[in-house]
Design an enzyme around this catalytic site. Structure first.
Site, PDB file in Angstrom:
ATOM      1  N   HIS A 131      -9.628   1.075  -1.009  1.00  0.00           N
ATOM      2  CA  HIS A 131      -9.536   1.720   0.302  1.00  0.00           C
ATOM      3  C   HIS A 131     -10.937   1.668   0.914  1.00  0.00           C
ATOM      4  O   HIS A 131     -11.916   2.085   0.270  1.00  0.00           O
ATOM      5  CB  HIS A 131      -9.136   3.184   0.159  1.00  0.00           C
TER       6      HIS A 131
ATOM      7  N   HIS B  58       1.206   4.825  -2.539  1.00  0.00           N
ATOM      8  CA  HIS B  58       0.816   5.610  -3.717  1.00  0.00           C
ATOM      9  C   HIS B  58       2.079   6.264  -4.263  1.00  0.00           C
ATOM     10  O   HIS B  58       2.719   7.049  -3.555  1.00  0.00           O
ATOM     11  CB  HIS B  58      -0.192   6.689  -3.325  1.00  0.00           C
TER      12      HIS B  58
ATOM     13  N   HIS C 128       0.868  -1.192   0.000  1.00  0.00           N
ATOM     14  CA  HIS C 128       0.000   0.000   0.000  1.00  0.00           C
ATOM     15  C   HIS C 128       0.898   1.234   0.000  1.00  0.00           C
ATOM     16  O   HIS C 128       1.336   1.720   1.034  1.00  0.00           O
ATOM     17  CB  HIS C 128      -0.898  -0.031   1.256  1.00  0.00           C
TER      18      HIS C 128
ATOM     19  N   GLU D  52     -11.130   3.507   6.176  1.00  0.00           N
ATOM     20  CA  GLU D  52     -10.083   4.430   6.655  1.00  0.00           C
ATOM     21  C   GLU D  52     -10.808   5.523   7.446  1.00  0.00           C
ATOM     22  O   GLU D  52     -10.606   5.686   8.637  1.00  0.00           O
ATOM     23  CB  GLU D  52      -9.311   5.004   5.459  1.00  0.00           C
TER      24      GLU D  52
ATOM     25  N   ASP E 269       1.840   4.061   2.737  1.00  0.00           N
ATOM     26  CA  ASP E 269       0.767   4.883   2.154  1.00  0.00           C
ATOM     27  C   ASP E 269       1.334   6.018   1.285  1.00  0.00           C
ATOM     28  O   ASP E 269       1.411   5.866   0.061  1.00  0.00           O
ATOM     29  CB  ASP E 269      -0.172   5.413   3.248  1.00  0.00           C
ATOM     30  N   ASP E 270       1.708   7.131   1.909  1.00  0.00           N
ATOM     31  CA  ASP E 270       2.262   8.288   1.186  1.00  0.00           C
ATOM     32  C   ASP E 270       3.505   8.752   1.943  1.00  0.00           C
ATOM     33  O   ASP E 270       3.463   9.752   2.681  1.00  0.00           O
ATOM     34  CB  ASP E 270       1.211   9.400   1.117  1.00  0.00           C
TER      35      ASP E 270
HETATM   36  N1  ADE Z   1      -4.616   8.741  -1.953  1.00  0.00           N
HETATM   37  C1  ADE Z   1      -3.362   8.776  -1.461  1.00  0.00           C
HETATM   38  N2  ADE Z   1      -3.348   8.395  -0.187  1.00  0.00           N
HETATM   39  C2  ADE Z   1      -4.628   8.095   0.154  1.00  0.00           C
HETATM   40  C3  ADE Z   1      -5.259   7.623   1.334  1.00  0.00           C
HETATM   41  N3  ADE Z   1      -4.579   7.382   2.458  1.00  0.00           N
HETATM   42  N4  ADE Z   1      -6.594   7.445   1.314  1.00  0.00           N
HETATM   43  C4  ADE Z   1      -7.289   7.682   0.193  1.00  0.00           C
HETATM   44  N5  ADE Z   1      -6.742   8.118  -0.939  1.00  0.00           N
HETATM   45  C5  ADE Z   1      -5.412   8.315  -0.966  1.00  0.00           C
HETATM   46 ZN    ZN Z   2      -3.716   4.797   0.528  1.00  0.00          ZN
END
Ligand code: ADE
Ligand code: ZN
Length: 337
Positions: free
Chosen positions: A197, A19, A17, A200, A278-279
């Site tokens: 997703h 992006h 996971h 969350e 994630d990011d």
């Molecule tokens: N796009 C990038 N990170 C995300 C996240 N944590 N939740 C939803 N969309 C995303």
């Molecule tokens: Zn994500």
């Protein structure tokens, strides 16, 4: 912690996971802004970092989509992904399944092919350079409509041999999985796996929809499943993989503090959970920072860390023989470290 930190550093793992647009470090953002003569709303790396304070998912997404505007050319996508793979390799990642958001780019006039050529060039180079295997997951932006998702699936047709799965990301609340029932069915008919997703920020019902309507093979986040004991039981029974992202959860206020993170509760319930970044450029760390933060705050020991890494291989989309080989490599590491 130092001991455990070293153990995490060399623990073989998969990342499931992440992006790719969320791995855009401020330094690269500035370099690409200059290279492409794009205006960005920051005048220094420090100003960028100071702006990374979010109170929910939407807050983050607003800034994340602005950052992605510096990505214009095939070389930009290649450099972005190459930087991620270098960093992931240093964290012991041996396999990565990465999300990309084509609509963020095609809506700005960047061709689908430009994105794909850049990302796949970096994937091939990373395999040659680091031995990392990787797969791509095409995410539909759920704040956009079904027709736009269908147009994206159409644009992906010439590239299906390089795309493993479709996913669903962006603003969760108000955009339930069922909105994309038909496009996910069409993706399945193209031979693509499915992830989404869910849970969350959204309620457990969104997780039910991801399972029942989208027929996902894996669930991204899934934290709020814990509010529904019957759902937890089902996820355990089906051994559904959950891609949990501790630092993201903290930065987006899904949890108040890392000490409140439910990662150990999820493991204790028997859920097949994994740890992911994630990011990473926005949330303060790559995958090992996530393992370390969760381990420190929730007292995870070596056995739990090995379970998390094993889950990352078992939950991947690799062929069974490759999964088994990676699990064996992990067990050997755990026995020796
Ligand atoms: N796009 C990038 N990170 C995300 C996240 N944590 N939740 C939803 N969309 C995303
Ligand atoms: Zn994500």
């Amino acid at each position: 912690m130092t001991d455990l930190s070293d153990f995490i550093a060399r623990l073989p793992k998969a990342e499931l996971h992440m992006h790719i647009e969320g791995s855009l470090e401020p330094e690269l953002m500035f370099a690409l802004a200059q290279r492409n003569r794009v205006e960005i709303p920051f005048d220094s790396v420090e100003a960028v970092c100071a702006a990374y304070q979010f109170s929910n998912l939407q807050d983050f997404l607003d800034i994340y989509y602005r950052g992605a505007d510096v990505l214009r050319t095939e070389a930009d996508f290649r450099d972005l992904a190459a930087a991620y793979f270098d960093r992931a390799a240093a964290d012991g990642v041996v396999h990565a399944e990465i999300f990309f958001d084509p609509q963020t780019h095609t809506d700005r006039g960047i061709g689908f092919d430009v994105v794909m050529r850049g990302l796949t060039a970096a994937m091939d180079a990373a395999q040659a350079r680091h031995g990392i295997t990787s797969r791509l997951i095409l995410c539909f932006l759920r704040h956009l409509d079904e027709a736009a998702a269908f147009a994206t699936l159409e644009a992906a047709q010439p590239w299906l041999h390089r795309i493993e799965a479709v996913g669903l990301d962006s603003s969760e609340l108000g955009h339930p999985p069922e909105k994309f029932a038909r496009v996910f069915a069409a993706a399945a008919a193209c031979g693509l796996k499915r992830v989404a997703h869910a849970g969350e920020e959204g309620p457990p019902d969104y997780v039910h929809q991801a399972l029942d309507v989208l027929q996902v093979d894996r669930l991204d986040h899934g934290n709020r499943s814990l509010e529904d004991p019957a759902l937890v039981e089902r996820l355990v029974r089906e051994q559904m993989t959950l891609t949990v992202c501790p630092l993201s959860n903290l930065k987006l206020c899904v949890v108040g503090t890392m000490e409140e993170h439910p990662i150990d509760r999820m493991l204790d319930e028997g859920l097949r959970v994994t740890i992911n970044s994630d990011d990473p450029a926005y949330f303060g760390g790559y995958v090992n920072d996530n393992y370390r933060a969760a381990a420190e705050a929730r007292g995870l020991g070596r056995d739990a860390l090995v379970t998390l890494a094993r889950n990352s291989f078992l939950g991947s989309f690799l062929p069974e023989a490759e999964k088994a080989a990676l699990v064996a490599r992990l067990e050997e590491y755990a026995a020796r470290a």
